[in-house]
Design a protein around this motif. Sequence first.
Motif, short mmCIF file in Angstrom:
data_model
loop_
_atom_site.label_atom_id
_atom_site.label_comp_id
_atom_site.label_asym_id
_atom_site.label_seq_id
_atom_site.Cartn_x
_atom_site.Cartn_y
_atom_site.Cartn_z
N LYS A 363 0.79 -1.20 -0.18
CA LYS A 363 0.14 -0.13 -0.22
C LYS A 363 0.90 1.12 0.06
O LYS A 363 1.73 1.36 0.80
N ARG A 410 2.36 -4.37 -7.37
CA ARG A 410 2.54 -4.65 -5.79
C ARG A 410 3.77 -4.95 -5.31
O ARG A 410 4.39 -4.36 -4.33
N ARG B 88 -6.42 3.53 -2.78
CA ARG B 88 -6.39 2.05 -2.93
C ARG B 88 -6.50 1.72 -1.38
O ARG B 88 -5.90 0.62 -0.96
N LEU B 89 -7.13 2.29 -0.58
CA LEU B 89 -7.32 1.89 1.06
C LEU B 89 -8.75 1.82 1.24
O LEU B 89 -9.21 1.41 2.40
#
Lengths: 933, 181
Positions: A363, A410, B88-89
């Motif tokens: 993330k 990722r 994207r959380l």
Amino acid sequence: MAARGHVQDPNDRRLRPIYDYLDNGNNKMAIQQADKLLKKHRDLHCAKVLKAIGLQRTGKQDEAFTLAQEVANLEPTDDNSLQALTILYREMHRPELVTKLYEAAVRKVPTSEEYHSHLFMAYARVGEYKKMQQAGMALYKIVPKNPYYFWSVMSLVMQAISAQDEKLSHTMFLPLAERMVEKMVKEEKIEAEAEVQLYFMILERLGKYVEALEVVRGQLGEKLTSELQSRENKCMLLYHQLKHWPECNALSCKLLLKNPDDWQFYLSYFDSLFHLIDQSWTPPEEGDHCTEGEVHCSVSQAISFVEERLAAEEAKESRPLRGPYLARLELIRRLRQRSCSEEQQLGEPLELMFQYFVKFGDKPCCITDLKVFLELLMPDQYVQFINRLTEAVPLGEAGEDDVALPGDTRALQRHLCVAQLGRCLGLQHALDTDGKLALIRELKIHYHHGLQFGKNCLKTELQFSDMYCLMAAHVYVDLWMETGNEQMLWQCLGLLEEGLSHSPSNAQFKLLLLLLFCRLGAFEPVVDLYSSLDAKHVQHDTIGQLFHRQCFFIQTRKMNRLNNSLHFAQVRTERMLLDLYLEADISSTLEESVKSMSLCPEEDDIPWDNIRDNRDLTVFVSWNPKDRQLNEEHRQRSVEEEALWLKIRSVTLRLVGCLSGLCHPPSVRNSEKTTENGVAAKPSTLQPLLSQMESTLSQAAQFTERHSQHQYPILGPPSTRLAQALASGSCQCQLSALQLPIHLQELEAAGLDQSAELQAQISNLFKSLTVQLQDTLNKCKGDLLEVKDGRCKAQPSLLENLVYFVETICVVLWVSNYCGSTLRPLKSSLQKKKKKKKDATAVTPVVLSGFQEFTSSLQSLLSQALEHIKGQESHLTALKMESLSLEGLSQTEEEGAFTKTVMDKVQSSYLRSLQEIGDLLRKRVDTLKSLKI
Amino acid sequence: MLTMTTLRAFNCDDLFKFNNINLDPLTETYGIPFYLQYLAHWPEYFIVAEAPGGELMGYIMGKAEGSVAREEWHGHVTALSVAPEFRRLGLAAKLMDMLEEISERKGGFFVDLFVRVSNQVAVNMYKQLGYSVYRTVIEYYSASNGEPDEDAYDMRKALSRDTEKKSIIPLPHPVRPEDIE
């Protein structure tokens, strides 16, 4: 436009066409139609007002106002006239007249709910809180609706907030407001949520937290529904205020059980826990711990609470929440602060952070999450930590260039996160030059490789690998700052340009480019970049200032008016100075220019005591270690510096304003006695302003001396022009020039016959001014941009000094103009005397010859400056960027092309600045002629 | 979801530090009075998310409007934006969820929003959150730099009060900006 009232009214039918014309912007026709109507119906007042609106909108303000007042004096009570007048007054920016209007209407029709409420709103627009309060009550008496009552209460609160005397707020306004609400509560008349909110606000302001808590927890609190968790949030706030730690703790617990991801409640949970421990609080033997439920009051309870939250996450099928994992680290930090050995029960921070990375490393926010807890690592663990993380990044086999690359976004994000953490830990800064160059190479390979994942990205999206590019740029900047090697700067700029070509919306690329171009004094690209940021409104205030350095010859953008903003005051002052430098005594006289900007030298209108620093210094993304980050000391120092600079500039501006008041056209000077026509009041401002300037300059000199060794971090605020302006000698030179008028006024009073000493003094001042100007000019000489041994070197400080020289020349020329206008009549009266005495042999008085010498020195100084500019222009034009060798720069051809583009931009920007400065100087040369005496 | 934030009411000072969110090509920055108007009228609809380090992550700004009698009373999303590093959380979804919850409490029939037709990322996200295109508004977004004006989708999601989901039946034809209320 205005409401048209009842359809049946024949007047409405008659007025309709005028309304339509006004609505369509056809003001002329509206006026004509109104005139026509008024011929037939002289008493149709509204037609007059509509005509006035037409006049106002066609620029005839005075006529419009007279007409409007004719109607207003009749104290109209018809809707049409009232509403039209309201519109007109709003357009005239005279909202206070609306209050008069409705005061009269209410007097005539005392029972009108409508007029009373218009009156209330009219008071609100001008901030007449006391009158609002009365109007609200008057309204409530006519129509007993709750909102009207609470309008009145709110007006009391506004009086409390705006009162200068805080005591008055607490002893009068707020208690009165409280009693008013209590009355309604007792009578069970509270209806709306807003009424409870207002009650809460009053109690909070009064510091009556216990009472406020009762309201929130009681029946009235049930009305607090529109905000989510409104009651809980308010209770939490009050528990904190009241130091009711058991309740605070129990409520936090409850809320965290509901949402284990809300950070603020972890903080209040830990805060309250440690307060309870410090107080050795123990729960009662029997019954509830407190009104909010179970309380945790020991470290072991807290540890199990956090571990239970973690276990719940681990047991979940879906992706775990980050909250509990970070809460564990937070608890360790707090325990460590208290040297509490139980922290070890929670685990080893390095291991926990590693686990966090394994879970959430893909993330983009992983870096911001972990950054906060890096202080939990010991310095000797840093390398181990990074190595550990690196092992957990899935990379492919190393290619030809010996760099292993990620296979998807990722993996890329994980790898990037490790790099970011490494930088935060100072590992990148610890590398030597070769190490840093190797790092840059590696980052660039990752950057270019990562672009493939974003092939389908829209123009408005960022590339996945953009942050590699930004980081490489940061390392370049590190190298540039450390070694002074300007090649690093050029390559950095080239890399950022390349980044922008792949990711045209990346604001961080643009911001860093802006910053670096500003450092280089290249303002042409700055304008384009800033406009491509599409910054608007408040953003000009928060970001704009970071770049508004030295934009002397660049049109400053129109700034949003944020009244007490430091930036606003600076932009306005600079803008006015710029206008004067560019125009005064060229396209109009100094006096006219000063008048047209309604500059008032007697008045200091900058709110020094309330000035606000609105800059957003966090706008730059940075992964620098803590000791290299911007800190509060930098921020304060920067504000101090900005304020000093603003002071110098604003006093300069006011001094110039003063000077313009001293200048008279010759005709006026001869026909009127100068000492009596009111203008003579001005010199009294000149002396205090000069003293202010002197003391500000010495303060500034002390400031720069004190801080000369301490630069701000590069991603922090830019330095003001202060240090360089002082070093160039221009400030001192301007001060010397502006002192001259005082002496000339003395001379004017004394006359030429009895003033040998004074004349000698003035002549010496002329001479020393010449020397100072020459010094300043000497500091401009040298090549702005040169290519040596295939390397490009810029010296933006030369350009900046040139700007100071020009600014100073402008001031000196204005002063000279005043000197000329003072000396001319003295000379001519001398000649008259000479003629009478037929004494041709008498020597020219010292001051006159001194001034003549001075003007011819000015002439030669200007020629020198122009010569220098011309020389630089041809030097720059002849510079061949192609001749730059790219050897040893480890750049590919494509990268080299971007670097050259950047150099071209800087070259062209310098050239343009020189041309504009040259143009201005040439115009100034023309004004020299008028200095003949 | 893994938002892990502090969600709190937006306040005036936040206007001076929301650059990292608003320096985004698709996020509009309005004049201060516009934000103040929302803060004054619908404070509950203006929520900001703050990271543990104090960074502003994103915000939502909305309002309640429409006639109850005509079953048009609804929540409206005026602005929703999340800073790049906090995407994207699921933060946007969380903020939308809150706005829907507030609208439910106010007895709204639906929640609606306008989005650029070209903003596929956003359109898809809203679809995932249960929104559907109710109508297209022609040339709703005016372009400044000579490019053509852009259409907007008016997207809606029915709330529990609209039991038959009447509010989200798509209109057959696009409308012009002046035709929307």
